[in-house]
Design a protein around this motif. Structure first.
Motif, PDB file in Angstrom:
ATOM      1  N   GLN A  53      -0.974   1.013  -5.971  1.00 21.57           N
ATOM      2  CA  GLN A  53      -1.440   0.366  -7.198  1.00 21.57           C
ATOM      3  C   GLN A  53      -1.746   1.386  -8.282  1.00 21.57           C
ATOM      4  O   GLN A  53      -1.494   1.133  -9.465  1.00 21.57           O
ATOM      5  CB  GLN A  53      -2.672  -0.515  -6.914  1.00 21.57           C
ATOM      6  CG  GLN A  53      -3.123  -1.341  -8.094  1.00 21.57           C
ATOM      7  CD  GLN A  53      -2.100  -2.374  -8.519  1.00 21.57           C
ATOM      8  OE1 GLN A  53      -1.590  -3.135  -7.695  1.00 21.57           O
ATOM      9  NE2 GLN A  53      -1.785  -2.434  -9.801  1.00 21.57           N
ATOM     10  N   CYS A  54      -2.281   2.543  -7.897  1.00 22.21           N
ATOM     11  CA  CYS A  54      -2.518   3.612  -8.882  1.00 22.21           C
ATOM     12  C   CYS A  54      -1.223   3.928  -9.621  1.00 22.21           C
ATOM     13  O   CYS A  54      -1.200   3.995 -10.857  1.00 22.21           O
ATOM     14  CB  CYS A  54      -3.009   4.890  -8.205  1.00 22.21           C
ATOM     15  SG  CYS A  54      -4.690   4.896  -7.599  1.00 22.21           S
ATOM     16  N   PHE A  55      -0.154   4.128  -8.866  1.00 20.14           N
ATOM     17  CA  PHE A  55       1.120   4.475  -9.496  1.00 20.14           C
ATOM     18  C   PHE A  55       1.668   3.329 -10.331  1.00 20.14           C
ATOM     19  O   PHE A  55       2.248   3.557 -11.395  1.00 20.14           O
ATOM     20  CB  PHE A  55       2.129   4.951  -8.456  1.00 20.14           C
ATOM     21  CG  PHE A  55       1.940   6.386  -8.059  1.00 20.14           C
ATOM     22  CD1 PHE A  55       2.248   7.413  -8.941  1.00 20.14           C
ATOM     23  CD2 PHE A  55       1.420   6.717  -6.824  1.00 20.14           C
ATOM     24  CE1 PHE A  55       2.061   8.746  -8.595  1.00 20.14           C
ATOM     25  CE2 PHE A  55       1.224   8.047  -6.457  1.00 20.14           C
ATOM     26  CZ  PHE A  55       1.549   9.058  -7.338  1.00 20.14           C
ATOM     27  N   LYS A  56       1.481   2.093  -9.885  1.00 23.88           N
ATOM     28  CA  LYS A  56       1.919   0.951 -10.696  1.00 23.88           C
ATOM     29  C   LYS A  56       1.163   0.914 -12.021  1.00 23.88           C
ATOM     30  O   LYS A  56       1.746   0.661 -13.080  1.00 23.88           O
ATOM     31  CB  LYS A  56       1.712  -0.354  -9.934  1.00 23.88           C
ATOM     32  CG  LYS A  56       2.669  -0.546  -8.783  1.00 23.88           C
ATOM     33  CD  LYS A  56       2.362  -1.822  -8.018  1.00 23.88           C
ATOM     34  CE  LYS A  56       3.293  -1.977  -6.833  1.00 23.88           C
ATOM     35  NZ  LYS A  56       2.962  -3.181  -6.043  1.00 23.88           N
ATOM     36  N   ASN A  57      -0.143   1.174 -11.966  1.00 22.80           N
ATOM     37  CA  ASN A  57      -0.957   1.197 -13.184  1.00 22.80           C
ATOM     38  C   ASN A  57      -0.519   2.332 -14.111  1.00 22.80           C
ATOM     39  O   ASN A  57      -0.444   2.156 -15.331  1.00 22.80           O
ATOM     40  CB  ASN A  57      -2.436   1.335 -12.839  1.00 22.80           C
ATOM     41  CG  ASN A  57      -2.988   0.128 -12.100  1.00 22.80           C
ATOM     42  OD1 ASN A  57      -2.438  -0.963 -12.150  1.00 22.80           O
ATOM     43  ND2 ASN A  57      -4.086   0.339 -11.389  1.00 22.80           N
ATOM     44  N   ILE A  58      -0.228   3.476 -13.536  1.00 24.73           N
ATOM     45  CA  ILE A  58       0.229   4.631 -14.321  1.00 24.73           C
ATOM     46  C   ILE A  58       1.585   4.328 -14.950  1.00 24.73           C
ATOM     47  O   ILE A  58       1.808   4.594 -16.140  1.00 24.73           O
ATOM     48  CB  ILE A  58       0.278   5.898 -13.443  1.00 24.73           C
ATOM     49  CG1 ILE A  58      -1.162   6.345 -13.126  1.00 24.73           C
ATOM     50  CG2 ILE A  58       1.074   7.010 -14.114  1.00 24.73           C
ATOM     51  CD1 ILE A  58      -1.259   7.368 -12.012  1.00 24.73           C
ATOM     52  N   ILE A 117      -9.016   6.608  -3.935  1.00 19.36           N
ATOM     53  CA  ILE A 117      -8.115   7.554  -4.590  1.00 19.36           C
ATOM     54  C   ILE A 117      -8.170   7.311  -6.098  1.00 19.36           C
ATOM     55  O   ILE A 117      -8.375   6.182  -6.545  1.00 19.36           O
ATOM     56  CB  ILE A 117      -6.658   7.405  -4.072  1.00 19.36           C
ATOM     57  CG1 ILE A 117      -5.733   8.436  -4.720  1.00 19.36           C
ATOM     58  CG2 ILE A 117      -6.164   5.988  -4.237  1.00 19.36           C
ATOM     59  CD1 ILE A 117      -4.317   8.463  -4.151  1.00 19.36           C
ATOM     60  N   GLU A 118      -8.011   8.385  -6.847  1.00 20.16           N
ATOM     61  CA  GLU A 118      -7.858   8.301  -8.300  1.00 20.16           C
ATOM     62  C   GLU A 118      -6.786   9.312  -8.690  1.00 20.16           C
ATOM     63  O   GLU A 118      -6.755  10.421  -8.149  1.00 20.16           O
ATOM     64  CB  GLU A 118      -9.175   8.617  -9.002  1.00 20.16           C
ATOM     65  CG  GLU A 118      -9.137   8.408 -10.495  1.00 20.16           C
ATOM     66  CD  GLU A 118     -10.524   8.406 -11.143  1.00 20.16           C
ATOM     67  OE1 GLU A 118     -10.555   8.420 -12.390  1.00 20.16           O
ATOM     68  OE2 GLU A 118     -11.537   8.395 -10.433  1.00 20.16           O
TER      69      GLU A 118
END
Length: 128
Positions: A53-58, A117-118
């Motif tokens: 999800q972090c990468f999707k948001n990025i 994770i961030e």
């Protein structure tokens, strides 16, 4: 080119006072991004789902900036538990394996105990 501020719609951005990303010329600076699904303000308990999800948001922020993950030149990973870093390597490789930006990993507490994770990235969008 005027400075452009990008928001994901996260309540954190308004409450704290920051942008998901800032575009300044050819540079795109994406703030530390967690595994929250910002449209629902929910977060999975699963580390790998959070990383994805972090990468999707990025990717969403970079897309709004007229850029893509292929423009990433630097990435910083933050984990509350450093032992979780290797577990995320397959997802990191999925998104950045061909790009190979400069990278750094830190172990530090995050602002919400649900966050595992961030990820923060810097991208450079070449002139087209």
């Amino acid at each position: 080119m005027a400075r452009k501020l990008i928001s994901s719609g996260s309540t954190f951005e308004q409450e704290i006072g920051y942008s998901r990303a800032v575009v300044e010329g050819n540079w795109i600076l994406v703030s530390g991004t967690t595994g929250f699904d910002y449209s629902k303000m929910t977060i999975s308990d699963d580390l790998l789902e959070q990383a994805e999800q972090c990468f999707k948001n990025i990717e969403a922020a970079l897309h709004e900036a007229g850029s893509s993950i292929k423009d990433v030149v630097r990435v910083t990973y933050v984990f509350p538990d450093a032992a979780d870093f290797p577990k995320c390597w397959p997802i990191m490789r999925k998104y950045l394996g061909d790009i190979r930006p400069s990278a750094m990993m830190l172990a530090a507490g995050l602002s919400d105990p649900r966050m595992k994770i961030e990820i923060q990235v810097t991208a450079y969008r070449a002139e087209t």
